[in-house]
Design a protein around this motif. Structure first.
Motif, PDB file in Angstrom:
ATOM      1  N   LYS A  28       0.671  -1.153  -0.244  1.00  0.00           N
ATOM      2  CA  LYS A  28      -0.077  -0.045   0.223  1.00  0.00           C
ATOM      3  C   LYS A  28       0.866   1.281   0.045  1.00  0.00           C
ATOM      4  O   LYS A  28       0.549   2.386  -0.003  1.00  0.00           O
ATOM      5  CB  LYS A  28      -1.003  -0.159   1.205  1.00  0.00           C
ATOM      6  CG  LYS A  28      -1.990  -1.125   1.301  1.00  0.00           C
ATOM      7  CD  LYS A  28      -3.012  -1.045   0.163  1.00  0.00           C
ATOM      8  CE  LYS A  28      -3.894  -2.481  -0.085  1.00  0.00           C
ATOM      9  NZ  LYS A  28      -4.857  -2.167  -1.004  1.00  0.00           N
ATOM     10  N   ASN A  29       2.238   1.021  -0.128  1.00  0.00           N
ATOM     11  CA  ASN A  29       3.125   2.063  -0.089  1.00  0.00           C
ATOM     12  C   ASN A  29       2.814   3.327   1.359  1.00  0.00           C
ATOM     13  O   ASN A  29       2.945   4.479   1.208  1.00  0.00           O
ATOM     14  CB  ASN A  29       2.825   2.966  -1.209  1.00  0.00           C
ATOM     15  CG  ASN A  29       4.135   4.050  -1.670  1.00  0.00           C
ATOM     16  OD1 ASN A  29       5.395   3.568  -1.235  1.00  0.00           O
ATOM     17  ND2 ASN A  29       3.857   5.128  -1.896  1.00  0.00           N
ATOM     18  N   ILE A  30       2.318   2.656   2.233  1.00  0.00           N
ATOM     19  CA  ILE A  30       1.912   3.511   3.507  1.00  0.00           C
ATOM     20  C   ILE A  30       3.321   2.963   4.417  1.00  0.00           C
ATOM     21  O   ILE A  30       3.727   2.119   4.664  1.00  0.00           O
ATOM     22  CB  ILE A  30       0.846   2.889   4.209  1.00  0.00           C
ATOM     23  CG1 ILE A  30      -0.464   3.177   3.405  1.00  0.00           C
ATOM     24  CG2 ILE A  30       0.683   3.430   5.689  1.00  0.00           C
ATOM     25  CD1 ILE A  30      -1.663   2.591   3.716  1.00  0.00           C
ATOM     26  N   TYR A  31       3.827   4.360   4.852  1.00  0.00           N
ATOM     27  CA  TYR A  31       5.028   4.243   5.941  1.00  0.00           C
ATOM     28  C   TYR A  31       4.585   4.882   7.158  1.00  0.00           C
ATOM     29  O   TYR A  31       4.179   5.949   7.419  1.00  0.00           O
ATOM     30  CB  TYR A  31       6.098   4.897   5.194  1.00  0.00           C
ATOM     31  CG  TYR A  31       6.936   4.262   4.241  1.00  0.00           C
ATOM     32  CD1 TYR A  31       7.904   3.535   4.325  1.00  0.00           C
ATOM     33  CD2 TYR A  31       6.379   4.128   2.828  1.00  0.00           C
ATOM     34  CE1 TYR A  31       8.395   2.611   3.595  1.00  0.00           C
ATOM     35  CE2 TYR A  31       6.801   3.056   1.864  1.00  0.00           C
ATOM     36  CZ  TYR A  31       8.055   2.586   2.241  1.00  0.00           C
ATOM     37  OH  TYR A  31       8.720   1.661   1.296  1.00  0.00           O
ATOM     38  N   ILE A  32       5.285   4.280   8.211  1.00  0.00           N
ATOM     39  CA  ILE A  32       4.877   4.771   9.535  1.00  0.00           C
ATOM     40  C   ILE A  32       6.383   4.919  10.096  1.00  0.00           C
ATOM     41  O   ILE A  32       7.192   3.915  10.228  1.00  0.00           O
ATOM     42  CB  ILE A  32       4.052   3.677  10.409  1.00  0.00           C
ATOM     43  CG1 ILE A  32       2.776   3.416   9.513  1.00  0.00           C
ATOM     44  CG2 ILE A  32       3.750   4.225  11.935  1.00  0.00           C
ATOM     45  CD1 ILE A  32       1.970   2.445  10.367  1.00  0.00           C
ATOM     46  N   GLY A  33       6.599   6.347  10.763  1.00  0.00           N
ATOM     47  CA  GLY A  33       7.868   6.362  11.261  1.00  0.00           C
ATOM     48  C   GLY A  33       7.376   7.245  12.771  1.00  0.00           C
ATOM     49  O   GLY A  33       6.547   8.188  12.677  1.00  0.00           O
ATOM     50  N   SER A  34       8.553   7.434  13.485  1.00  0.00           N
ATOM     51  CA  SER A  34       8.410   8.055  14.691  1.00  0.00           C
ATOM     52  C   SER A  34       9.705   8.795  15.051  1.00  0.00           C
ATOM     53  O   SER A  34      10.835   8.237  14.750  1.00  0.00           O
ATOM     54  CB  SER A  34       8.025   7.360  15.955  1.00  0.00           C
ATOM     55  OG  SER A  34       6.687   6.645  15.363  1.00  0.00           O
ATOM     56  N   ARG A  35       9.537  10.010  15.780  1.00  0.00           N
ATOM     57  CA  ARG A  35      10.764  10.415  16.427  1.00  0.00           C
ATOM     58  C   ARG A  35      10.422  10.743  17.979  1.00  0.00           C
ATOM     59  O   ARG A  35       9.303  10.858  18.450  1.00  0.00           O
ATOM     60  CB  ARG A  35      11.130  11.677  15.729  1.00  0.00           C
ATOM     61  CG  ARG A  35      10.168  12.826  15.934  1.00  0.00           C
ATOM     62  CD  ARG A  35      10.341  14.078  16.564  1.00  0.00           C
ATOM     63  NE  ARG A  35       9.587  15.150  16.220  1.00  0.00           N
ATOM     64  CZ  ARG A  35       9.547  16.372  16.022  1.00  0.00           C
ATOM     65  NH1 ARG A  35      11.003  16.748  16.431  1.00  0.00           N
ATOM     66  NH2 ARG A  35       8.787  17.079  15.989  1.00  0.00           N
ATOM     67  N   ILE A  36      11.509  10.844  18.849  1.00  0.00           N
ATOM     68  CA  ILE A  36      11.297  11.186  20.100  1.00  0.00           C
ATOM     69  C   ILE A  36      11.218  12.742  20.147  1.00  0.00           C
ATOM     70  O   ILE A  36      11.967  13.514  19.614  1.00  0.00           O
ATOM     71  CB  ILE A  36      12.621  10.918  21.017  1.00  0.00           C
ATOM     72  CG1 ILE A  36      12.737   9.376  20.995  1.00  0.00           C
ATOM     73  CG2 ILE A  36      12.487  11.500  22.287  1.00  0.00           C
ATOM     74  CD1 ILE A  36      13.940   8.869  21.834  1.00  0.00           C
TER      75      ILE A  36
END
Lengths: 366, 366, 366, 366
Positions: A149-157
């Motif tokens: 689905k070309n969906i990306y999940i990322g996070s930062r502090i």
């Protein structure tokens, strides 16, 4: 639903920190999906303790065994169960905790809930360790989202204690990949060093600190979510508050939006190349509980690790007397860096569930 | 679950702002409970628009009809359905909104989700009006909690825009009753006036403001909630994010707890008269997702009403062209005071569901 | 789940026989579906009492009001609620039944379950009347199946008491349409007359008879159903046993298959025009809980109407004494002909739910 | 719910016949319950193949490992997971079955449902072997019912093919215990021998036979079950049809009740020693979907084992050509004796779930 979650993709989780094994069932995965086991390992390594001086020295490898639902390198469509054996258990560390309730921990409400029969060792079923199988499930959901689905999940502090990272200007697939490659994902190098030093100071003091994780989900279609009760915010918050130590969640501008006026907070639409976007994203990609196609942005507040070695006042629930308690053992001075990949994985489970609800089990996958 | 919520007490909600009627089913109420209809009316009046110059001049009486599950003044234990007819509808006001998507509203994601077939008038099923049957259900749950379990739920407006109420020192049944009797429940009279003036200023400008509601639930037993996924925070946040315009929720010290150290944030236990309490309540009555018997405290962030009369940029989804839109009609310059009783009622539904899960349908009721 | 049923298409039902109204919510209908209200009326008329000398003389028109989820002649995709007001109520008929438990009725278990607070008039929530909103929901599901998926559901009366219809040779869309046009759908005219005469004889005697309904569902795709617990048989039986008076269900050859040998009961596959079929259909279109594309066939056993005017021994639950009871009022000597369309509608709800689970809410509809 | 079942006691099942392991999670067990592991073993041994010449010679020991939810010999109240490793796997036996669809088996609908990615070896997730973890869960539920609620569940083989056991006169705890101690539980010794000989004859012919199991549940309270959709019959049938090879279920007099008149089928109440009973039990302990305190009686129709060694016509789904197939390997000539304890265990899960719904998680247990 207690230990089960989801509508089309159902997750069922089990285990205690010092029991034989912990694990998870994923029911409702589409069939025929090739799993990248390295990808799963990489995600799980991000959570594993002992890989940095910022975390506990416990050595959990979190090696998982897939028991079902996986055949010839692909998902079968039937329930996929994986277990992780508990190996580096030092249960003796916890004997004193049978009746002395650790402040900030689930010991006391758990004792009441289970009438004293719960496995108290290391928090039992309430242990942060139970997030390992959750992350396993999340790593599967995440790779399906990325590949299909070309969906990306990322996070930062965003914060450690009072130290705050700088504002993020733009978020795209590359910036998410960069965040995922960082051991301590903070935009500003300067702030990153200060945050890590804050954690080490707390460790030296036998104390702990908390922080805020900011998560980005990009490329979801508009139209996900179900009114009235299954808004995207409802489902994500339900899931995220399952993760131990979470005390708050906000979407888009969140609590800050309460200080704006409507003329400022409303995200104006515009059309370009037959594609509708908004100029701002104060609503964090969700309006009326439904995705609008803009990046989903949310922040999760994580409290300081309740396990500290400083002496604390508490009660002995057997004698019903006041006492004090000094917790020994190996503990994280700050759980934020290890909680971060779990939050991403947990969010991936929710998003994949929403997509499967919309597209069905015949959902197009590569 | 979409329009259905709950495990033992199940709520099923329906209706559109300008359809024939809106309503709710409560399934799983214990039988034999005498309902105080005046109590329900009072709660619903707190939400009704048109009873103050701070809200819309629409005149919705929200008269409900109980269709089932209620016999000889008592609950039967079978599904209780109530409906509210939509009377003061001015559907023509909304005709221009068929294709011009209002910024900040669910119009666009709703159009995509339902492929253009949703009832766009007044927000349709996404309308804040749908909270009337939710509050009806909540008023039933709340009176059962009060009469049978001595559990009280109250709220105050903590912020309107940047104006913040003073700290609350102590919360008990009396202070909750006081809050419930206030039309604009703010502790500091001075701040109350400033907040109301802020709302009126926004109204004059054709603009809107948001705010924060702080909610207290007292006298719940310890031991409510279900790990792993049905933590009390998970269930409350799931429910609260169903309410339109909510963008954040936090429990206890919430986002602020991330700035504390563990030695400060941990709530120490002590025993007195054979009763266990904590000296502080930074965790807001919930630890490990389970109640510990201390007051449950949470704050809800509510965005500025998206309906403003100032002209806004947007798109026409039929022509796929950029346009601008000036919303006429009657709207709330601030939805916070009307959202407040809905939050209380919604929380009551969750707490009663948790109790029924724990105590069963044979749960002792007066 | 109690009064709610379904995964993607969720049905929530409410009401008592002598309350203000009965009704149903359908949540999860695809949006944009044009509803044929005449079709719904026709289906509901098949169940309505008083249209033949074989049924009660009560005059229930079952006029429904759609309150929500329906806009400009089409489904909106949001919850569709319909209610039916109870009009021809003669509650005085039932006063004697408050404490005298009718044999074969739910009076006694209902009294115990609801601690005596249930609405005892006319069976209350247990009344067969509650099947009217179920049939309303079923008539919507059925027309969606017919128009969009070419799936047809029909039934015939296989037995009334000991009188059995002849074997059916072949079942196709035409034969199903024929069955649906018959007031008393029996293949053999001779047997039809005998069955009707059997019912009238029971009526004359103040007694009642039961029977068996055989239902056919044709043109479902192979691949519907979910192991382990949501087999097609599990879901259909769950639904069908919700209908009052049902005491048995069997699929394909059912109980008779237990007398065959495997070499006889196994349905052999063959391929013709690139299409796989079976030579026999002893499994009734379901193998391993999953549809195989052959007609789904099941039979439902319906007990004799428990309401008879012959005097019966029973107890008075208030005085806890033995007594006898003669039920007056208007009752069906045989409920089978009226239960038949309800069974069809109930099956349609299950099949549409299974399809929506497989194809999602973006499921292709005309 | 697919691989998950239950409201308060939730069962989640996983595994394939020839995968690494199969297993089950039980979520919602009350805490503090001492488990009798011998009891579980005994129940599981009743299902194990290879312990009689009437069943397959496969040697499955079904040794289970409890991984969680069990501490110091007692349930903790958290999810209890148990797994059974698959040991005596002869996967080569099944290679020919990859594309040749076995008649009467789930091979073809499973292939379609999972788009060809399901594990075809030994039926995969559709295998009868998956009933081993179901029985494990059932054995836990059953012992809780026996020890804490004095509820007993037992079964007898009513028919093998056309040979029928004699009528049962009375059923009580002792007769149930006797049935449980019999390897081939049939009342009439003469009929028992004939039935066993019928099975052996089928085995000699490379063929198979089916039969009917009759199950008794005694000492349940009146008042269990939930209208409208969660009638006791709905929940039991939902569960029982999950068991492979089941094609019919009937309660009380079942299909036979359709041949009675109401005056005969109605079970008259009488009161004795302040206790209400019925003179007959044609409704099998369930009226209006709710238990009335009389024994729950139901019969389950089990088809002949589809695996036979006689050559059968079928299709090759890869080449889409007609072919024939001779199944080698070790198979049961009759699955009825091994299905019998599974039916009992499955019923126990449903009854315990109904009790927990009624009495809550604080349900009184010894």
């Amino acid at each position: 639903m207690s230990s089960m979650f989801g509508n089309k993709l159902k997750i069922s989780i089990f285990g205690e920190s010092h029991g034989a094994a912990i694990g998870v069932i994923l029911d409702g995965l589409p069939s025929g999906i090739e799993l990248d086991l390295n990808y799963i390992n990489e995600q799980m390594l991000r959570r594993v303790p002992g890989n940095s001086n910022l975390s506990t020295t416990r050595n959990e490898k979190d090696l998982y065994n897939i028991l079902s639902g996986y055949f010839n390198g692909k998902t079968t469509g039937t329930p996929l169960c994986a277990i992780i054996y508990n190996e580096d258990k030092k249960s003796k560390d916890y004997d004193i905790l049978k009746h002395n309730m650790r402040p900030g921990h689930s010991d006391y409400p758990g004792f009441i809930k289970y009438l004293g029969f719960n496995d108290y060792r290391g928090g039992g079923h309430f242990s942060g360790r139970i997030t390992a199988p959750l992350l396993f499930a999340g790593a599967i959901a995440m790779q399906i989202l990325e590949k299909n689905k070309n969906i990306y999940i990322g996070s930062r502090i965003k914060n450690i204690s009072k130290i705050q990272d700088e504002e993020i200007s733009n978020i795209n697939i590359n910036s998410i990949k960069n965040l995922k490659n960082m051991k301590f994902p903070v935009i500003s190098e300067d702030k990153s060093i200060k945050m890590q030093s804050e954690i080490l100071k707390a460790k030296e003091d036998g104390d702990s600190v908390g922080g805020i994780v900011e998560t980005f989900i990009i490329n979801t279609d508009a139209g996900l979510g179900q009114p009235f009760f299954d808004s995207v915010e409802s489902k994500l918050s339900h899931m995220i508050f399952s993760i131990p130590s979470v005390k708050g969640i906000e979407f888009g501008e969140g609590f800050n939006i309460t200080k704006m006026r409507g003329s400022e907070s409303n995200d104006s639409y515009y059309v370009q190349n037959n594609n509708i976007s908004t100029t701002s994203n104060n609503n964090g990609g969700i309006i009326g509980g439904i995705t609008n196609g803009m990046p989903i942005i949310f922040r999760t507040a994580i409290k300081p690790t309740p396990s500290i070695s400083i002496s604390q006042n508490t009660v002995n629930i057997s004698s019903m007397e006041n006492t004090n308690l000094q917790i020994s053992g190996r503990h994280d001075p700050c759980i934020v860096p290890r909680a971060l990949p779990v939050i991403e994985g947990a969010a991936a489970i929710v998003i994949l569930d929403l997509i499967l609800e919309r597209e069905g089990e015949l959902c197009k996958m590569k």
